[in-house]
Design a protein around this motif. Structure first.
Motif, PDB file in Angstrom:
ATOM      1  N   LEU A   7       0.308  -1.268   0.334  1.00 10.80           N
ATOM      2  CA  LEU A   7       0.225   0.092  -0.720  1.00 10.80           C
ATOM      3  C   LEU A   7       1.056   1.362   0.100  1.00 10.80           C
ATOM      4  CD1 LEU A   7      -3.411   1.063  -0.078  1.00 10.80           C
ATOM      5  CD2 LEU A   7      -2.805   1.009   2.273  1.00 10.80           C
ATOM      6  N   GLU A   8       2.151   1.308   0.721  1.00 10.46           N
ATOM      7  CA  GLU A   8       2.806   2.292   0.765  1.00 10.46           C
ATOM      8  C   GLU A   8       3.668   2.876  -0.744  1.00 10.46           C
ATOM      9  OE1 GLU A   8       7.108   3.885   3.325  1.00 10.46           O
ATOM     10  OE2 GLU A   8       6.340   2.233   3.068  1.00 10.46           O
ATOM     11  N   ALA A   9       3.804   1.812  -1.653  1.00 11.90           N
ATOM     12  CA  ALA A   9       4.082   2.277  -2.778  1.00 11.90           C
ATOM     13  C   ALA A   9       2.916   2.938  -3.186  1.00 11.90           C
ATOM     14  CB  ALA A   9       4.501   0.587  -3.598  1.00 11.90           C
ATOM     15  N   MET A  10       1.507   2.258  -3.498  1.00 20.40           N
ATOM     16  CA  MET A  10       0.571   2.734  -3.748  1.00 20.40           C
ATOM     17  C   MET A  10       0.191   3.703  -3.977  1.00 20.40           C
ATOM     18  SD  MET A  10      -1.651  -0.683  -4.231  1.00 20.40           S
ATOM     19  CE  MET A  10      -0.832  -2.280  -4.597  1.00 20.40           C
ATOM     20  N   LEU A  11       0.001   4.177  -2.281  1.00 19.41           N
ATOM     21  CA  LEU A  11       0.005   6.139  -1.993  1.00 19.41           C
ATOM     22  C   LEU A  11       0.874   6.506  -2.631  1.00 19.41           C
ATOM     23  CD1 LEU A  11      -1.354   5.133   1.299  1.00 19.41           C
ATOM     24  CD2 LEU A  11      -2.220   5.899  -0.238  1.00 19.41           C
ATOM     25  N   ASP A  12       2.601   6.817  -2.904  1.00 16.15           N
ATOM     26  CA  ASP A  12       3.504   7.035  -3.246  1.00 16.15           C
ATOM     27  C   ASP A  12       3.651   7.523  -4.453  1.00 16.15           C
ATOM     28  OD1 ASP A  12       4.860   6.876  -0.985  1.00 16.15           O
ATOM     29  OD2 ASP A  12       6.220   5.457  -0.899  1.00 16.15           O
ATOM     30  N   SER A  13       3.469   6.140  -5.249  1.00 14.93           N
ATOM     31  CA  SER A  13       2.390   6.609  -7.083  1.00 14.93           C
ATOM     32  C   SER A  13       1.506   6.861  -7.020  1.00 14.93           C
ATOM     33  CB  SER A  13       2.962   4.959  -7.828  1.00 14.93           C
ATOM     34  OG  SER A  13       0.991   4.461  -6.657  1.00 14.93           O
ATOM     35  N   GLY A  14       0.588   6.651  -6.548  1.00 10.79           N
ATOM     36  CA  GLY A  14      -0.635   8.161  -6.771  1.00 10.79           C
ATOM     37  C   GLY A  14      -1.200   7.353  -7.471  1.00 10.79           C
ATOM     38  N   ALA A  15      -1.421   6.104  -6.957  1.00  9.75           N
ATOM     39  CA  ALA A  15      -2.723   5.282  -7.569  1.00  9.75           C
ATOM     40  C   ALA A  15      -3.714   4.723  -7.135  1.00  9.75           C
ATOM     41  CB  ALA A  15      -2.218   3.803  -7.718  1.00  9.75           C
TER      42      ALA A  15
END
Length: 202
Positions: free
Chosen positions: A110-118
């Protein structure tokens, strides 16, 4: 004379107990503190949510030799206030299991998804797809599964806290408190919904 005074006080006490209606209010400040601790742990791994420590009011204890009517009021008022402003129980076996799952999910995906803006935080305490193009096509099934799993746990969390406090009607207020907390703790660059549902970037 003393018997008459005590008799009148007893009658007054029974009448007051019969007439007093105690409203139990949602403990907003305690809920915000608990939400901040829980969210901080999920997003940063900092400090598990701790239960608020009950306050013991020793200042309102009646003094020896006080007027009996004053003593009666001293007993009634703090008891009514204590019942009207309950502590908020947050830590249960269920909320701890949910916290651990959410923390693991955050670290793993989830952290990577939030960081990407997805993905972004919604205004109702959940997460939602913001921009699927930020994630490669091959990973979109995992993206949708992560969102579904996270929202399932968040819904269960809000319901569990309300039920653990014997006030299922508080679920909407707990959800609203956590929704503000998630957005408040969002990192720079993450997306979130404002009150109208429009996406904004922090």
């Amino acid at each position: 004379m003393r018997k008459i005074v005590y008799g009148l006080l007893t009658t007054l006490f029974i009448a007051l107990v019969g007439c007093v209606t105690i409203n139990v209010y949602f403990p907003a400040a305690a809920a915000q503190k608990a939400a901040d601790q829980f969210i901080g742990n999920v997003l940063n791994g900092s400090g598990a949510a701790a239960q608020p420590t009950p306050k013991h009011d020793t200042d309102n204890a009646p003094a020896k030799g006080s007027d009996p009517s004053a003593m009666l009021l001293d007993l009634l008022v703090p008891a009514a206030q204590a019942a009207a402003t309950p502590d908020l129980r947050v830590q249960t076996a269920t909320t701890e299991a949910l916290r651990q799952r959410m923390r693991t999910r955050f670290e793993n995906s989830l952290e990577a998804m939030l960081d990407s803006g997805a993905v972004g935080f919604t205004n109702d305490g959940l997460v939602a797809l913001h921009d699927a193009s930020k994630i490669p096509l091959a990973q979109r099934a995992q993206l949708n599964a992560t969102i579904a799993d996270e929202n399932r746990d968040r819904n269960a969390l809000y319901r569990e806290i309300a039920n653990a406090n014997n006030h299922p009607e508080w679920e909407a207020q707990i959800r609203a408190t956590f929704a503000k907390g998630w957005i408040s703790h969002a990192r720079a660059g993450w997306y979130y919904q404002d009150a109208s549902g429009a996406w904004k970037r922090k």
